[in-house]
Design an enzyme around this catalytic site. Structure first.
Site, PDB file in Angstrom:
ATOM      1  N   HIS A  28       1.225  14.983 -56.894  1.00  0.00           N
ATOM      2  CA  HIS A  28       0.797  13.734 -57.533  1.00  0.00           C
ATOM      3  C   HIS A  28       0.891  12.544 -56.581  1.00  0.00           C
ATOM      4  CE1 HIS A  28       0.700  14.783 -62.097  1.00  0.00           C
ATOM      5  NE2 HIS A  28       0.197  15.734 -61.353  1.00  0.00           N
ATOM      6  N   VAL A  38      -3.166  10.583 -54.803  1.00  0.00           N
ATOM      7  CA  VAL A  38      -3.496   9.174 -54.980  1.00  0.00           C
ATOM      8  C   VAL A  38      -3.290   8.455 -53.645  1.00  0.00           C
ATOM      9  CG1 VAL A  38      -3.001   7.103 -56.320  1.00  0.00           C
ATOM     10  CG2 VAL A  38      -2.713   9.363 -57.366  1.00  0.00           C
ATOM     11  N   PRO A  47      -5.900  14.881 -61.925  1.00  0.00           N
ATOM     12  CA  PRO A  47      -6.529  15.687 -62.970  1.00  0.00           C
ATOM     13  C   PRO A  47      -5.736  15.614 -64.275  1.00  0.00           C
ATOM     14  CG  PRO A  47      -5.441  17.081 -61.333  1.00  0.00           C
ATOM     15  CD  PRO A  47      -5.342  15.677 -60.832  1.00  0.00           C
TER      16      PRO A  47
END
Ligand SMILES: *[C@@H]1O[C@H](CO)[C@@H](O)[C@H](O)[C@H]1NC(C)=O
Ligand SMILES: *[C@@H]1O[C@H](CO)[C@@H](O)[C@H](O)[C@H]1NC(C)=O
Length: 204
Positions: A67, A71, A164
Protein backbone atom coordinates in the site's frame (compact mmCIF):
# COMPACT_ATOMS: atom_id res chain seq x y z
CA UNK A 1 -6.45 22.13 5.94
CA UNK A 2 -9.44 19.87 6.02
CA UNK A 3 -11.16 17.80 8.65
CA UNK A 4 -9.02 14.74 7.96
CA UNK A 5 -5.77 16.60 8.43
CA UNK A 6 -6.76 18.29 11.63
CA UNK A 7 -7.91 15.10 13.29
CA UNK A 8 -4.39 13.67 13.14
CA UNK A 9 -1.65 14.43 15.54
CA UNK A 10 1.49 16.14 14.34
CA UNK A 11 3.95 14.59 11.96
CA UNK A 12 5.63 11.31 12.82
CA UNK A 13 8.61 9.97 14.58
CA UNK A 14 11.92 9.76 12.88
CA UNK A 15 10.82 9.54 9.29
CA UNK A 16 11.13 13.21 8.58
CA UNK A 17 14.76 13.22 9.62
CA UNK A 18 15.85 12.01 6.27
CA UNK A 19 15.01 14.78 3.97
CA UNK A 20 16.66 15.38 0.73
CA UNK A 21 20.22 15.13 1.88
CA UNK A 22 20.97 12.21 -0.39
CA UNK A 23 21.10 12.62 -4.10
CA UNK A 24 21.76 9.08 -5.23
CA UNK A 25 18.90 7.65 -7.20
CA UNK A 26 20.58 4.34 -7.87
CA UNK A 27 19.51 1.45 -5.64
CA UNK A 28 22.33 -0.76 -4.45
CA UNK A 29 22.46 -4.07 -2.58
CA UNK A 30 25.41 -2.75 -0.55
CA UNK A 31 23.96 0.69 0.07
CA UNK A 32 24.31 0.51 3.88
CA UNK A 33 27.08 -2.08 4.12
CA UNK A 34 29.55 0.47 5.48
CA UNK A 35 27.18 2.92 7.16
CA UNK A 36 24.88 0.41 8.89
CA UNK A 37 26.41 -3.05 8.77
CA UNK A 38 23.93 -4.56 11.25
CA UNK A 39 20.83 -3.31 9.46
CA UNK A 40 19.76 -6.70 8.14
CA UNK A 41 20.08 -8.32 11.57
CA UNK A 42 18.17 -5.56 13.33
CA UNK A 43 15.29 -5.69 10.87
CA UNK A 44 15.18 -9.49 10.84
CA UNK A 45 15.07 -9.62 14.62
CA UNK A 46 12.30 -7.00 14.80
CA UNK A 47 10.15 -8.81 12.28
CA UNK A 48 10.85 -12.17 13.85
CA UNK A 49 9.84 -11.04 17.32
CA UNK A 50 6.69 -9.35 16.03
CA UNK A 51 5.62 -12.45 14.11
CA UNK A 52 6.55 -14.72 17.02
CA UNK A 53 4.04 -12.78 19.10
CA UNK A 54 1.37 -12.46 16.40
CA UNK A 55 1.71 -14.43 13.16
CA UNK A 56 -0.85 -12.31 11.32
CA UNK A 57 1.63 -9.41 11.33
CA UNK A 58 3.60 -11.11 8.53
CA UNK A 59 0.75 -10.41 6.14
CA UNK A 60 0.13 -6.99 7.65
CA UNK A 61 3.70 -5.85 7.03
CA UNK A 62 3.67 -7.04 3.43
CA UNK A 63 0.37 -5.22 2.91
CA UNK A 64 1.81 -1.99 4.36
CA UNK A 65 4.66 -2.16 1.86
CA UNK A 66 2.30 -2.86 -1.03
CA UNK A 67 0.00 0.00 0.00
CA UNK A 68 3.00 2.31 0.37
CA UNK A 69 4.48 1.51 -3.02
CA UNK A 70 1.20 1.70 -4.91
CA UNK A 71 0.77 5.37 -4.04
CA UNK A 72 3.54 7.53 -5.55
CA UNK A 73 6.13 4.77 -5.26
CA UNK A 74 7.97 3.24 -2.30
CA UNK A 75 8.69 6.41 -0.33
CA UNK A 76 7.20 5.55 3.03
CA UNK A 77 4.21 7.86 2.62
CA UNK A 78 1.88 5.40 4.31
CA UNK A 79 3.94 5.76 7.49
CA UNK A 80 3.34 9.49 7.75
CA UNK A 81 0.61 10.89 9.92
CA UNK A 82 -1.14 13.91 8.53
CA UNK A 83 0.12 17.43 9.17
CA UNK A 84 -1.19 20.91 8.56
CA UNK A 85 0.20 20.60 5.03
CA UNK A 86 -1.16 17.26 3.93
CA UNK A 87 -3.62 14.55 4.84
CA UNK A 88 -2.06 11.21 5.63
CA UNK A 89 -2.79 8.01 3.71
CA UNK A 90 -3.44 6.08 6.92
CA UNK A 91 -7.02 7.27 6.87
CA UNK A 92 -7.68 6.58 3.18
CA UNK A 93 -10.46 4.03 2.71
CA UNK A 94 -8.18 1.13 1.70
CA UNK A 95 -6.07 1.72 4.84
CA UNK A 96 -8.45 2.94 7.51
CA UNK A 97 -8.90 0.33 10.24
CA UNK A 98 -7.04 -2.23 8.13
CA UNK A 99 -3.48 -1.01 7.68
CA UNK A 100 -1.55 -2.38 10.64
CA UNK A 101 1.97 -3.17 11.75
CA UNK A 102 3.05 0.48 12.00
CA UNK A 103 4.36 -0.10 15.51
CA UNK A 104 6.60 -2.92 14.27
CA UNK A 105 8.23 -0.61 11.74
CA UNK A 106 8.48 2.19 14.35
CA UNK A 107 10.19 -0.10 16.81
CA UNK A 108 12.64 -1.45 14.21
CA UNK A 109 13.33 2.12 13.14
CA UNK A 110 14.10 3.09 16.74
CA UNK A 111 16.60 0.23 17.02
CA UNK A 112 18.19 1.10 13.67
CA UNK A 113 18.52 4.72 14.82
CA UNK A 114 20.40 3.55 17.93
CA UNK A 115 22.84 1.57 15.81
CA UNK A 116 23.22 4.01 12.93
CA UNK A 117 21.60 7.39 13.49
CA UNK A 118 20.09 9.28 10.56
CA UNK A 119 21.25 6.77 8.00
CA UNK A 120 18.55 4.35 6.93
CA UNK A 121 15.26 5.47 5.40
CA UNK A 122 11.94 4.25 6.74
CA UNK A 123 10.95 3.02 3.31
CA UNK A 124 14.06 0.82 3.09
CA UNK A 125 13.24 -0.61 6.51
CA UNK A 126 9.69 -1.36 5.40
CA UNK A 127 10.98 -2.94 2.19
CA UNK A 128 13.41 -5.25 4.01
CA UNK A 129 10.81 -5.98 6.70
CA UNK A 130 8.28 -7.17 4.10
CA UNK A 131 10.80 -9.48 2.48
CA UNK A 132 11.69 -10.86 5.92
CA UNK A 133 8.02 -11.24 6.87
CA UNK A 134 7.36 -13.31 3.76
CA UNK A 135 10.52 -15.33 4.25
CA UNK A 136 9.90 -15.97 7.96
CA UNK A 137 6.36 -17.05 7.14
CA UNK A 138 7.83 -19.77 4.94
CA UNK A 139 7.71 -17.89 1.65
CA UNK A 140 10.52 -17.14 -0.81
CA UNK A 141 13.57 -14.97 -0.15
CA UNK A 142 14.78 -12.24 -2.50
CA UNK A 143 17.67 -9.80 -2.28
CA UNK A 144 16.56 -6.20 -1.66
CA UNK A 145 18.44 -3.34 -3.30
CA UNK A 146 18.52 -0.30 -1.00
CA UNK A 147 18.89 3.44 -1.03
CA UNK A 148 15.25 4.61 -1.23
CA UNK A 149 14.60 8.04 0.24
CA UNK A 150 11.60 8.88 2.33
CA UNK A 151 9.00 11.20 0.92
CA UNK A 152 7.95 14.26 2.86
CA UNK A 153 4.31 14.12 2.04
CA UNK A 154 1.42 11.76 1.56
CA UNK A 155 -1.65 11.93 -0.63
CA UNK A 156 -4.92 10.57 0.69
CA UNK A 157 -6.73 11.19 -2.60
CA UNK A 158 -4.15 9.20 -4.52
CA UNK A 159 -4.39 6.39 -1.97
CA UNK A 160 -8.16 6.32 -2.46
CA UNK A 161 -7.94 6.30 -6.25
CA UNK A 162 -4.79 4.23 -6.89
CA UNK A 163 -5.18 1.38 -4.44
CA UNK A 164 -7.33 -1.52 -5.56
CA UNK A 165 -10.62 -1.99 -3.75
CA UNK A 166 -12.46 -5.29 -3.22
CA UNK A 167 -15.58 -3.61 -4.60
CA UNK A 168 -14.06 -2.88 -8.01
CA UNK A 169 -14.52 -5.10 -11.06
CA UNK A 170 -11.60 -7.44 -11.73
CA UNK A 171 -10.63 -5.62 -14.96
CA UNK A 172 -10.17 -2.38 -13.04
CA UNK A 173 -8.08 -4.05 -10.37
CA UNK A 174 -5.95 -5.76 -13.02
CA UNK A 175 -5.44 -2.43 -14.81
CA UNK A 176 -4.22 -0.84 -11.59
CA UNK A 177 -1.59 -3.53 -11.08
CA UNK A 178 -0.49 -3.32 -14.70
CA UNK A 179 -0.17 0.47 -14.45
CA UNK A 180 2.35 -0.09 -11.63
CA UNK A 181 4.44 -2.50 -13.68
CA UNK A 182 2.98 -5.58 -11.98
CA UNK A 183 1.18 -8.46 -13.64
CA UNK A 184 -1.79 -10.70 -13.02
CA UNK A 185 0.29 -13.15 -11.02
CA UNK A 186 1.49 -10.32 -8.77
CA UNK A 187 -2.12 -9.28 -8.33
CA UNK A 188 -3.16 -12.76 -7.26
CA UNK A 189 -0.21 -13.06 -4.89
CA UNK A 190 -0.74 -9.66 -3.28
CA UNK A 191 -4.52 -9.93 -3.13
CA UNK A 192 -4.41 -13.42 -1.71
CA UNK A 193 -1.32 -12.92 0.39
CA UNK A 194 -3.03 -12.92 3.72
CA UNK A 195 -4.77 -16.19 2.99
CA UNK A 196 -1.64 -17.64 1.41
CA UNK A 197 0.54 -16.82 4.39
CA UNK A 198 -2.01 -18.12 6.87
CA UNK A 199 -2.32 -21.35 4.88
CA UNK A 200 1.43 -21.68 4.75
CA UNK A 201 1.74 -21.32 8.49
CA UNK A 202 -0.98 -23.88 8.91
CA UNK A 203 0.56 -26.45 6.63
CA UNK A 204 4.01 -26.10 8.20
C1 LIG B 1 1.61 -9.23 21.20
O1 LIG B 1 0.43 -9.22 20.42
C2 LIG B 1 -0.72 -8.73 21.08
C3 LIG B 1 -1.90 -8.84 20.11
O2 LIG B 1 -1.96 -10.11 19.55
C4 LIG B 1 -0.50 -7.29 21.50
O3 LIG B 1 -1.62 -6.82 22.22
C5 LIG B 1 0.76 -7.19 22.36
O4 LIG B 1 1.04 -5.83 22.62
C6 LIG B 1 1.93 -7.80 21.64
N1 LIG B 1 3.10 -7.82 22.50
C7 LIG B 1 4.25 -7.34 22.10
C8 LIG B 1 5.38 -7.44 23.08
O5 LIG B 1 4.43 -6.84 21.00
C1 LIG C 1 -2.82 13.80 -4.97
O1 LIG C 1 -3.26 12.79 -5.85
C2 LIG C 1 -4.27 13.24 -6.73
C3 LIG C 1 -4.79 12.00 -7.47
O2 LIG C 1 -3.73 11.25 -8.01
C4 LIG C 1 -3.72 14.31 -7.64
O3 LIG C 1 -4.73 14.76 -8.53
C5 LIG C 1 -3.22 15.46 -6.77
O4 LIG C 1 -2.62 16.44 -7.59
C6 LIG C 1 -2.23 14.97 -5.73
N1 LIG C 1 -1.94 16.05 -4.82
C7 LIG C 1 -0.69 16.44 -4.58
C8 LIG C 1 -0.53 17.54 -3.59
O5 LIG C 1 0.29 15.91 -5.13
Amino acid sequence: MNQGASSFSAVPLFCLLFLASFSSSQLDYKFYDKTCPNLAKIVRYGVWSAIANETRLAASILRLHFHDCFVNGCEGSILLDGSSEFTGEKNALPNRNSARGFEVIDSIKANVEKACPSTVSCTDILTIASRDAVFLAGGPFWPVPLGRRDGLTANETAANTDLPSPFEPLEDITAKFISKGLDVKDMVVLSGKRLAIILHLFVN
